[in-house]
Design a protein around this motif. Sequence first.
Motif, mmCIF file in Angstrom:
data_model
loop_
_atom_site.group_PDB
_atom_site.id
_atom_site.type_symbol
_atom_site.label_atom_id
_atom_site.label_comp_id
_atom_site.label_asym_id
_atom_site.label_seq_id
_atom_site.Cartn_x
_atom_site.Cartn_y
_atom_site.Cartn_z
ATOM 1 N N UNK A 1 0.853 -1.181 0.000
ATOM 2 C CA UNK A 1 0.000 0.000 0.000
ATOM 3 C C UNK A 1 0.897 1.242 0.000
ATOM 4 N N UNK A 2 0.636 2.207 -0.899
ATOM 5 C CA UNK A 2 1.475 3.416 -0.941
ATOM 6 C C UNK A 2 1.365 4.227 0.351
ATOM 7 N N UNK A 3 2.509 4.643 0.852
ATOM 8 C CA UNK A 3 2.593 5.508 2.026
ATOM 9 C C UNK A 3 3.388 6.734 1.604
ATOM 10 N N UNK A 4 2.805 7.889 1.787
ATOM 11 C CA UNK A 4 3.411 9.129 1.302
ATOM 12 C C UNK A 4 4.855 9.313 1.765
ATOM 13 N N UNK A 5 5.138 8.949 2.995
ATOM 14 C CA UNK A 5 6.480 9.116 3.539
ATOM 15 C C UNK A 5 7.502 8.221 2.849
ATOM 16 N N UNK B 1 10.268 -2.775 -16.301
ATOM 17 C CA UNK B 1 10.942 -3.953 -15.745
ATOM 18 C C UNK B 1 11.255 -3.815 -14.262
ATOM 19 N N UNK B 2 11.048 -2.647 -13.717
ATOM 20 C CA UNK B 2 11.269 -2.431 -12.281
ATOM 21 C C UNK B 2 9.949 -2.646 -11.553
ATOM 22 N N UNK B 3 10.028 -3.116 -10.346
ATOM 23 C CA UNK B 3 8.822 -3.387 -9.558
ATOM 24 C C UNK B 3 8.392 -2.135 -8.806
ATOM 25 N N UNK B 4 8.115 -1.070 -9.564
ATOM 26 C CA UNK B 4 7.736 0.205 -8.979
ATOM 27 C C UNK B 4 6.227 0.417 -9.077
ATOM 28 N N UNK B 5 5.690 1.060 -8.073
ATOM 29 C CA UNK B 5 4.325 1.560 -8.127
ATOM 30 C C UNK B 5 4.443 3.048 -8.461
ATOM 31 N N UNK B 6 4.280 3.394 -9.726
ATOM 32 C CA UNK B 6 4.449 4.779 -10.168
ATOM 33 C C UNK B 6 3.213 5.578 -9.782
ATOM 34 N N UNK B 7 3.428 6.634 -9.014
ATOM 35 C CA UNK B 7 2.336 7.486 -8.567
ATOM 36 C C UNK B 7 2.079 8.635 -9.528
#
Length: 69
Positions: free
Chosen positions: A14-18, A39-45
Amino acid sequence: MIYKVYYQENATQVPIRENTKHLYIEADSERTVREKLKNRDYNIELIQLLEGEHLKYEQSSPHFELEQV
């Protein structure tokens, strides 16, 4: 064009701002940025185009470093 990408390192949490991190990347479009980072396991906001005074401000930061992808 230079983009600033705000992301979380783990796409399954879950995204956390901090915990939001950012990187700078040069690309032709937002779509190209997403393709380069797929290819990166990023959650892009957010992917933000930097231009004009905003780009100059970001470049003056000691944390400004273009990511080589």
